[in-house]
Design a protein around this motif. Structure first.
Motif, mmCIF file in Angstrom:
data_model
loop_
_atom_site.group_PDB
_atom_site.id
_atom_site.type_symbol
_atom_site.label_atom_id
_atom_site.label_comp_id
_atom_site.label_asym_id
_atom_site.label_seq_id
_atom_site.Cartn_x
_atom_site.Cartn_y
_atom_site.Cartn_z
ATOM 1 N N ASP A 87 0.844 -1.200 0.000
ATOM 2 C CA ASP A 87 0.000 0.000 0.000
ATOM 3 C C ASP A 87 0.879 1.250 0.000
ATOM 4 O O ASP A 87 2.018 1.228 0.459
ATOM 5 C CB ASP A 87 -0.902 -0.002 1.231
ATOM 6 C CG ASP A 87 -2.159 0.831 1.011
ATOM 7 O OD1 ASP A 87 -2.310 1.392 -0.095
ATOM 8 O OD2 ASP A 87 -2.986 0.888 1.930
ATOM 9 N N GLY A 88 0.340 2.331 -0.533
ATOM 10 C CA GLY A 88 1.091 3.570 -0.590
ATOM 11 C C GLY A 88 2.123 3.576 -1.697
ATOM 12 O O GLY A 88 3.178 4.213 -1.579
ATOM 13 N N GLU A 89 1.843 2.860 -2.771
ATOM 14 C CA GLU A 89 2.768 2.841 -3.899
ATOM 15 C C GLU A 89 2.897 4.242 -4.492
ATOM 16 O O GLU A 89 1.976 5.051 -4.389
ATOM 17 C CB GLU A 89 2.274 1.847 -4.954
ATOM 18 C CG GLU A 89 2.336 0.401 -4.469
ATOM 19 C CD GLU A 89 1.607 -0.559 -5.384
ATOM 20 O OE1 GLU A 89 0.751 -0.106 -6.151
ATOM 21 O OE2 GLU A 89 1.894 -1.767 -5.308
ATOM 22 N N ARG A 91 2.753 7.577 -6.643
ATOM 23 C CA ARG A 91 1.844 8.085 -7.674
ATOM 24 C C ARG A 91 2.686 8.436 -8.898
ATOM 25 O O ARG A 91 3.443 9.410 -8.887
ATOM 26 C CB ARG A 91 1.105 9.319 -7.162
ATOM 27 C CG ARG A 91 0.225 9.083 -5.938
ATOM 28 C CD ARG A 91 -1.091 8.423 -6.312
ATOM 29 N NE ARG A 91 -1.929 8.229 -5.133
ATOM 30 C CZ ARG A 91 -2.859 9.085 -4.713
ATOM 31 N NH1 ARG A 91 -3.048 10.219 -5.379
ATOM 32 N NH2 ARG A 91 -3.582 8.837 -3.648
ATOM 33 N N ASP A 133 -4.203 1.158 -8.570
ATOM 34 C CA ASP A 133 -2.899 0.593 -8.202
ATOM 35 C C ASP A 133 -2.567 -0.536 -9.165
ATOM 36 O O ASP A 133 -3.433 -1.364 -9.481
ATOM 37 C CB ASP A 133 -2.924 0.024 -6.779
ATOM 38 C CG ASP A 133 -2.973 1.094 -5.719
ATOM 39 O OD1 ASP A 133 -1.910 1.637 -5.396
ATOM 40 O OD2 ASP A 133 -4.081 1.385 -5.217
ATOM 41 N N SER A 157 0.690 3.969 -8.784
ATOM 42 C CA SER A 157 -0.742 4.264 -8.749
ATOM 43 C C SER A 157 -1.003 5.624 -9.388
ATOM 44 O O SER A 157 -0.110 6.474 -9.470
ATOM 45 C CB SER A 157 -1.256 4.258 -7.303
ATOM 46 O OG SER A 157 -0.619 5.273 -6.544
#
Length: 266
Positions: A87-89, A91, A133, A157
């Protein structure tokens, strides 16, 4: 044997020792169920808690008998995210470079475009504000950022624009034992505060003829022939044909693919 058209497919059981990132979740809806969900059958029903993932067809409506017909939308299956999601890839649109080292992942270029829509009885309209994502393995079957691997290559993402579009530049994924060639994706509608109001996770697959053409070239060729074609993949057999990409191009200049989906979540 599982019936892929059943609204309640049997669970997938993988052989011992195959971790695999995945097993089937959710359900595949029959045409009758899809019509009801879209309010076109006898007695409209509310959308399921997991939402409906659908494809917008170019023709506007799909063929069928009777007065009620799907407005160019075909229900898609959901699949688990597996153990390799982070998670939090970052942007970004170009996923090829590791942001920590600057190293580019070698491989055949692939441009992947998501077009998201909102599904309604009258058809599908563009849906902005959906966080998309994408993550997949490199040419030799390794994921970054997990299982002792560093970096964030081939992860990223974007939020869909006013036309519901999010485009990624990446490479054609490689393969690893026990799985067909695939790309993972997650769709999360965002509210005005930027918070996710739901999520839908699944996978994309590739035609075997294209896989063969790509894997004959370096660096893919050093890994040898893929051991699991689509037809033998436990995940693909539970609806993967509905998630099979139509790709254009060649292994020299690269490929492009557009995945056109409707999302009723959030």
């Amino acid at each position: 044997m599982n019936d892929p058209h059943s609204p309640h497919p049997a669970p997938v059981h993988l052989p011992p020792g195959e971790d695999h990132d995945d097993e089937m979740i959710g359900t595949l809806l029959s045409r009758r169920h899809a019509l009801r969900l879209l309010g076109l059958g006898g007695g409209a029903a509310a959308l399921t808690a997991g939402g409906v993932l659908a494809q917008r067809g170019a023709g506007g409506t799909s063929a069928g008998s009777g007065a009620a017909r799907l407005p160019g939308c075909v229900v898609r299956p959901a699949m688990t995210e597996g153990p390799y999601f982070v998670d939090g890839e970052p942007r970004r649109s170009d996923l090829r470079k590791d942001s920590q080292t600057g190293r580019l992942s070698p491989g055949v270029p692939l441009k992947l475009v998501f077009v998201t829509s909102r599904v309604a009885a009258g058809g599908c309209t563009p849906r902005a504000g959906v966080l998309v994502d994408v993550w997949h393995c490199d040419a030799l079957g390794t994921y970054s950022g997990v299982a002792g691997n560093s970096g964030d290559a081939l992860r990223g993402s974007q939020v869909t624009d006013a036309q519901g579009r999010a485009s990624f530049t990446t490479i054609y994924p490689g393969w690893y034992p026990g799985r067909a060639v695939h790309i993972h994706f997650k769709l999360r509608p965002l509210n005005a505060a930027g918070q996710a109001t739901g999520e839908f996770t699944s996978q994309l697959f590739f035609p075997e003829s294209v896989n063969a053409a790509v894997f004959a070239r370096a660096p893919y060729s050093q890994k040898g022939k893929a051991d699991t074609p689509n037809a033998q993949d436990a995940i693909y057999r539970n609806g993967g044909s509905q998630l099979l990409l139509s790709v254009k191009g060649d292994p020299v200049g690269g490929y492009t693919a557009t995945f056109d989906v409707g999302l009723n979540l959030g």
